[in-house]
Design an enzyme around this catalytic site. Structure first.
Site, PDB file in Angstrom:
ATOM      1  N   THR A 139       4.695 -17.118   3.901  1.00  0.00           N
ATOM      2  CA  THR A 139       4.559 -16.341   5.299  1.00  0.00           C
ATOM      3  C   THR A 139       4.267 -17.038   6.171  1.00  0.00           C
ATOM      4  O   THR A 139       3.947 -17.689   7.353  1.00  0.00           O
ATOM      5  CB  THR A 139       3.387 -15.298   5.126  1.00  0.00           C
ATOM      6  OG1 THR A 139       3.663 -14.615   5.653  1.00  0.00           O
ATOM      7  CG2 THR A 139       2.345 -16.477   5.019  1.00  0.00           C
ATOM      8  N   GLU A 141       2.456 -15.396   8.801  1.00  0.00           N
ATOM      9  CA  GLU A 141       1.254 -15.096   8.685  1.00  0.00           C
ATOM     10  C   GLU A 141       0.680 -16.630   9.186  1.00  0.00           C
ATOM     11  O   GLU A 141      -0.533 -16.419   9.505  1.00  0.00           O
ATOM     12  CB  GLU A 141       0.753 -14.373   7.740  1.00  0.00           C
ATOM     13  CG  GLU A 141       0.990 -13.015   7.920  1.00  0.00           C
ATOM     14  CD  GLU A 141       0.325 -11.507   7.707  1.00  0.00           C
ATOM     15  OE1 GLU A 141      -1.322 -12.123   6.677  1.00  0.00           O
ATOM     16  OE2 GLU A 141       1.306 -10.808   7.125  1.00  0.00           O
ATOM     17  N   TYR A 164      -5.899 -14.037   3.324  1.00  0.00           N
ATOM     18  CA  TYR A 164      -4.994 -14.377   2.624  1.00  0.00           C
ATOM     19  C   TYR A 164      -3.722 -15.224   3.233  1.00  0.00           C
ATOM     20  O   TYR A 164      -3.645 -16.462   3.036  1.00  0.00           O
ATOM     21  CB  TYR A 164      -4.442 -12.685   2.507  1.00  0.00           C
ATOM     22  CG  TYR A 164      -2.061 -12.951   2.245  1.00  0.00           C
ATOM     23  CD1 TYR A 164      -2.052 -13.087   1.430  1.00  0.00           C
ATOM     24  CD2 TYR A 164      -1.356 -13.425   4.097  1.00  0.00           C
ATOM     25  CE1 TYR A 164      -0.798 -13.897   1.229  1.00  0.00           C
ATOM     26  CE2 TYR A 164       0.211 -13.230   3.884  1.00  0.00           C
ATOM     27  CZ  TYR A 164      -0.125 -13.605   2.386  1.00  0.00           C
ATOM     28  OH  TYR A 164       1.494 -13.911   1.760  1.00  0.00           O
ATOM     29  N   LYS A 168      -2.594 -19.406   2.124  1.00  0.00           N
ATOM     30  CA  LYS A 168      -1.603 -20.052   2.316  1.00  0.00           C
ATOM     31  C   LYS A 168      -0.885 -20.893   3.365  1.00  0.00           C
ATOM     32  O   LYS A 168      -0.302 -21.608   2.920  1.00  0.00           O
ATOM     33  CB  LYS A 168      -0.301 -18.543   2.643  1.00  0.00           C
ATOM     34  CG  LYS A 168      -0.209 -17.190   1.693  1.00  0.00           C
ATOM     35  CD  LYS A 168       0.750 -17.975   0.244  1.00  0.00           C
ATOM     36  CE  LYS A 168       1.849 -17.842   0.650  1.00  0.00           C
ATOM     37  NZ  LYS A 168       2.397 -17.992  -0.772  1.00  0.00           N
TER      38      LYS A 168
HETATM   39  P1  NAD Z   1       3.384  -9.708  -5.496  1.00  0.00           P
HETATM   40  O1  NAD Z   1       2.276  -9.327  -4.559  1.00  0.00           O
HETATM   41  O2  NAD Z   1       4.967  -7.998  -4.748  1.00  0.00           O
HETATM   42  O3  NAD Z   1       3.846 -10.350  -6.339  1.00  0.00           O
HETATM   43  C1  NAD Z   1       3.161 -11.909  -6.698  1.00  0.00           C
HETATM   44  C2  NAD Z   1       3.308 -11.897  -7.881  1.00  0.00           C
HETATM   45  O4  NAD Z   1       2.814 -12.967  -8.824  1.00  0.00           O
HETATM   46  C3  NAD Z   1       3.008 -11.097  -9.276  1.00  0.00           C
HETATM   47  O5  NAD Z   1       4.239 -10.107 -10.345  1.00  0.00           O
HETATM   48  C4  NAD Z   1       1.652 -11.025  -9.651  1.00  0.00           C
HETATM   49  O6  NAD Z   1       1.658 -10.779 -11.366  1.00  0.00           O
HETATM   50  C5  NAD Z   1       1.666 -12.983  -9.329  1.00  0.00           C
HETATM   51  N1  NAD Z   1       1.012 -13.250 -10.064  1.00  0.00           N
HETATM   52  C6  NAD Z   1      -0.043 -13.731  -8.934  1.00  0.00           C
HETATM   53  N2  NAD Z   1      -1.211 -14.588  -9.667  1.00  0.00           N
HETATM   54  C7  NAD Z   1      -0.424 -15.112 -10.559  1.00  0.00           C
HETATM   55  C8  NAD Z   1      -0.689 -16.157 -10.940  1.00  0.00           C
HETATM   56  N3  NAD Z   1      -2.934 -16.795 -11.148  1.00  0.00           N
HETATM   57  N4  NAD Z   1      -0.235 -17.288 -11.896  1.00  0.00           N
HETATM   58  C9  NAD Z   1       0.857 -16.701 -11.941  1.00  0.00           C
HETATM   59  N5  NAD Z   1       1.262 -15.563 -11.673  1.00  0.00           N
HETATM   60  C10 NAD Z   1       0.385 -14.863 -10.583  1.00  0.00           C
HETATM   61  O7  NAD Z   1       4.221 -10.787  -4.007  1.00  0.00           O
HETATM   62  P2  NAD Z   1       5.112  -9.951  -3.392  1.00  0.00           P
HETATM   63  O8  NAD Z   1       5.195  -9.268  -1.781  1.00  0.00           O
HETATM   64  O9  NAD Z   1       6.514 -10.675  -4.192  1.00  0.00           O
HETATM   65  O10 NAD Z   1       5.363 -11.863  -2.594  1.00  0.00           O
HETATM   66  C11 NAD Z   1       5.930 -13.251  -3.058  1.00  0.00           C
HETATM   67  C12 NAD Z   1       5.972 -14.351  -1.920  1.00  0.00           C
HETATM   68  O11 NAD Z   1       6.354 -14.084  -1.108  1.00  0.00           O
HETATM   69  C13 NAD Z   1       3.998 -14.953  -2.094  1.00  0.00           C
HETATM   70  O12 NAD Z   1       3.640 -15.539  -2.204  1.00  0.00           O
HETATM   71  C14 NAD Z   1       4.135 -14.151  -0.544  1.00  0.00           C
HETATM   72  O13 NAD Z   1       2.894 -15.002  -0.301  1.00  0.00           O
HETATM   73  C15 NAD Z   1       5.098 -14.419   0.117  1.00  0.00           C
HETATM   74  N6  NAD Z   1       5.532 -13.982   1.213  1.00  0.00           N
HETATM   75  C16 NAD Z   1       5.916 -12.456   1.054  1.00  0.00           C
HETATM   76  C17 NAD Z   1       6.046 -11.568   1.622  1.00  0.00           C
HETATM   77  C18 NAD Z   1       6.378  -9.689   2.249  1.00  0.00           C
HETATM   78  O14 NAD Z   1       6.399  -9.296   2.882  1.00  0.00           O
HETATM   79  N7  NAD Z   1       6.082  -9.320   0.513  1.00  0.00           N
HETATM   80  C19 NAD Z   1       6.593 -12.107   2.860  1.00  0.00           C
HETATM   81  C20 NAD Z   1       6.752 -13.608   2.733  1.00  0.00           C
HETATM   82  C21 NAD Z   1       5.807 -13.894   1.996  1.00  0.00           C
HETATM   83  O1  DAU Z   2       4.054 -11.455   7.642  1.00  0.00           O
HETATM   84  C1  DAU Z   2       4.581 -11.313   5.879  1.00  0.00           C
HETATM   85  C2  DAU Z   2       3.470 -10.776   5.521  1.00  0.00           C
HETATM   86  O2  DAU Z   2       3.369  -9.581   5.546  1.00  0.00           O
HETATM   87  C3  DAU Z   2       3.752 -11.328   3.677  1.00  0.00           C
HETATM   88  O3  DAU Z   2       2.752 -13.158   4.062  1.00  0.00           O
HETATM   89  C4  DAU Z   2       2.190 -10.316   3.618  1.00  0.00           C
HETATM   90  O4  DAU Z   2       2.348 -11.140   1.504  1.00  0.00           O
HETATM   91  C5  DAU Z   2       3.230  -8.868   3.299  1.00  0.00           C
HETATM   92  O5  DAU Z   2       1.784  -8.006   2.689  1.00  0.00           O
HETATM   93  C6  DAU Z   2       3.011  -8.242   4.369  1.00  0.00           C
HETATM   94  O6  DAU Z   2       2.155  -8.567   4.897  1.00  0.00           O
HETATM   95  P1  DAU Z   2       1.430  -7.322   6.572  1.00  0.00           P
HETATM   96  O7  DAU Z   2      -0.256  -6.933   6.534  1.00  0.00           O
HETATM   97  O8  DAU Z   2       1.639  -7.493   7.433  1.00  0.00           O
HETATM   98  O9  DAU Z   2       1.984  -6.054   5.679  1.00  0.00           O
HETATM   99  P2  DAU Z   2       1.147  -4.453   5.435  1.00  0.00           P
HETATM  100  O10 DAU Z   2       2.289  -4.034   4.322  1.00  0.00           O
HETATM  101  O11 DAU Z   2       0.069  -4.596   4.405  1.00  0.00           O
HETATM  102  O12 DAU Z   2       0.796  -4.042   6.495  1.00  0.00           O
HETATM  103  C7  DAU Z   2       2.106  -3.822   7.246  1.00  0.00           C
HETATM  104  C8  DAU Z   2       1.736  -3.667   9.044  1.00  0.00           C
HETATM  105  O13 DAU Z   2       1.131  -1.984   8.896  1.00  0.00           O
HETATM  106  C9  DAU Z   2       0.107  -4.417   9.302  1.00  0.00           C
HETATM  107  O14 DAU Z   2       0.301  -4.245  10.674  1.00  0.00           O
HETATM  108  C10 DAU Z   2      -0.705  -3.249   8.793  1.00  0.00           C
HETATM  109  C11 DAU Z   2       0.134  -1.987   8.701  1.00  0.00           C
HETATM  110  N1  DAU Z   2      -0.415  -1.198   7.951  1.00  0.00           N
HETATM  111  C12 DAU Z   2      -0.472  -0.734   6.843  1.00  0.00           C
HETATM  112  C13 DAU Z   2      -1.219  -0.148   5.537  1.00  0.00           C
HETATM  113  C14 DAU Z   2      -0.996  -0.891   4.225  1.00  0.00           C
HETATM  114  C15 DAU Z   2      -0.896   0.407   8.879  1.00  0.00           C
HETATM  115  O15 DAU Z   2      -1.037   0.939   9.654  1.00  0.00           O
HETATM  116  N2  DAU Z   2      -0.690   1.277   7.424  1.00  0.00           N
HETATM  117  C16 DAU Z   2      -1.485   0.699   5.991  1.00  0.00           C
HETATM  118  O16 DAU Z   2      -2.033   1.692   5.407  1.00  0.00           O
END
Ligand code: NAD
Ligand code: DAU
Length: 360
Positions: A139, A141, A164, A168
């Site tokens: 990420t 972050e 978090y 990471k």
């Molecule tokens: P998510 O929370 O939707 O999915 C995570 C998955 O991992 C789930 O299916 C869960 O069951 C599985 N999991 C959790 N713990 C586990 C364990 N101990 N063993 C096996 N499986 C396990 O997450 P996401 O949003 O799809 O993110 C996926 C990856 O991408 C993460 O590594 C996250 O840090 C990274 N990432 C996410 C974002 C974002 O915006 N969502 C952005 C950049 C990077």
């Molecule tokens: O930047 C990449 C990251 O983006 C990933 O690594 C994380 O897994 C993913 O969860 C995401 O993190 P954020 O904290 O940026 O995402 P989130 O959707 O939780 O929040 C986005 C922005 O919105 C953040 O500034 C917090 C704000 N927010 C979030 C929620 C859930 C609100 O204002 N209200 C809300 O209810």
């Protein structure tokens, strides 16, 4: 043909990635190892579960014996590692699981890859020459929080600020250490905020869509002016596929959407699109009237922005879906998949899969 272990494939990005890979790389075989935490939902992959190229294994990446067995039994030569605890707010209220999965789980996978690729069966043979690759999905972050200007580059020093992002960052350092120390063929990607189909409705965009559909309040943290750089999830999948095939081993690639928005703009866009597509709220009120400013997230990072020059110039990847087009697609998907949101928010999806696979 590659034999790819994808971890966390039942989550948001992993499930979109698996579908994308099966389409784009028809000869590869995929093993999806997922613990099915609250965020993992096999229904996200219902359309591919009978595909002979796909195998689902319910299990924990922290289980060293299981991971080792998968490497040897399935002759894994490629890893794309998504599995993680991913939600910042949950890491603030309960960090322990983030340390366990994100750090120990990554360590375990690295050890299994080292054992399978570097120690056996032929010590001294260069694993990357055999085509082995370990892609660690991380990420933006890890770089911390930006002021009004500037963007994260691959060389930006790490400065994680939530449990978090610290977990990471720690996993990124381990992955990098396995390259420098053992020569494990790793690649790291650091991506900005994703959105699109199958995202769990705890994250900003699906949470706001779900609440706005139900006429519930839309919580905006602080002043709503925190900035995120949004990327459509299939664009992220294609970026990871590009890094997997063309990236230089040992390198890090930043991935971003070139689409910075303040949170309030994102929430207003969703309100306006839903008003347009489904009509206003009963009584004729705009959905913007549901916006409620609430207490800020502890340690809330102000702004993220990605400089994606390296992946563009070295590997030729750029995002294809604009924020406007991606939001349309996303809202249309949630409108056509109300049963999915309902089962995820009322928890019935868990009861169903716990009967099939047991409790996590
Ligand atoms: P998510 O929370 O939707 O999915 C995570 C998955 O991992 C789930 O299916 C869960 O069951 C599985 N999991 C959790 N713990 C586990 C364990 N101990 N063993 C096996 N499986 C396990 O997450 P996401 O949003 O799809 O993110 C996926 C990856 O991408 C993460 O590594 C996250 O840090 C990274 N990432 C996410 C974002 C974002 O915006 N969502 C952005 C950049 C990077
Ligand atoms: O930047 C990449 C990251 O983006 C990933 O690594 C994380 O897994 C993913 O969860 C995401 O993190 P954020 O904290 O940026 O995402 P989130 O959707 O939780 O929040 C986005 C922005 O919105 C953040 O500034 C917090 C704000 N927010 C979030 C929620 C859930 C609100 O204002 N209200 C809300 O209810």
């Amino acid at each position: 043909m590659k034999r790819i272990l994808i971890t966390g494939g039942c989550g948001f990005i992993g499930s979109n990635f698996i579908r994308h890979m099966l389409k784009q790389n028809p000869d590869d075989r995929i093993v999806n190892l997922d613990k099915l935490t609250y965020a993992g939902n096999p229904a996200n992959l219902a359309d591919v579960e009978k595909d002979p190229r796909y195998l689902f294994v319910k299990g924990d990446i922290v289980d060293a014996d299981l991971v080792k067995d998968i490497f040897s039994g399935q002759q894994i030569d490629t890893v794309v590692h998504f599995a993680a605890e991913s939600h910042v707010d949950r890491s603030i209220t309960g960090p322990a699981e983030f340390i366990r999965t994100n750090i120990l789980g990554t360590f375990n996978l690295l050890e299994a890859a080292r054992e399978a690729w570097l120690k056996t069966p032929a010590p001294g043979v260069d694993a990357s020459e055999k085509g082995c690759r370990f892609v660690h999905v991380s990420t933006d972050e890890v770089y911390g929080s930006l002021g009004e200007t500037g963007a994260f580059q691959e060389t930006t020093p790490y400065d994680p600020r939530s449990p978090y992002s610290a977990s990471k960052a720690s996993s990124d350092h381990l992955v990098s250490a396995y390259f420098h120390t053992y020569g494990l063929p790793v690649l790291i990607t650091n991506c900005s905020n994703n959105y699109g189909p199958y995202q769990f409705p705890e994250k900003l965009i699906p949470l706001v869509i779900n609440n706005a559909l139900q006429g519930k309040s839309l919580p905006v943290y602080g002043d709503g002016k925190n900035v995120r750089d949004w990327l459509y999830v299939i664009d992220h999948g294609e970026a990871i596929r590009t890094v997997l095939h063309k990236g230089r081993v040992g390198e890090t690639y930043n991935i971003g959407g070139n689409s910075e928005k303040q949170n309030i703009e994102v929430v207003q866009t969703i309100c306006d699109l839903l008003d347009e597509k489904t009509g206003k709220l009963p009584g004729g009120k705009d959905r913007r009237s549901l916006i409620t400013y609430v207490k800020d997230r502890a340690g809330h990072d102000r702004r993220y922005a990605i400089d994606a020059t390296k992946i563009r110039t070295e590997l030729g990847w750029t995002p294809q879906v604009t924020f406007a087009a991606g939001m349309e697609k996303t809202i249309d998907w949630y409108l056509s998949n109300k049963a999915w949101i309902a089962s995820v928010t009322d928890g019935t999806y868990r009861e169903y899969y716990e009967k099939m696979y047991g409790k996590s």
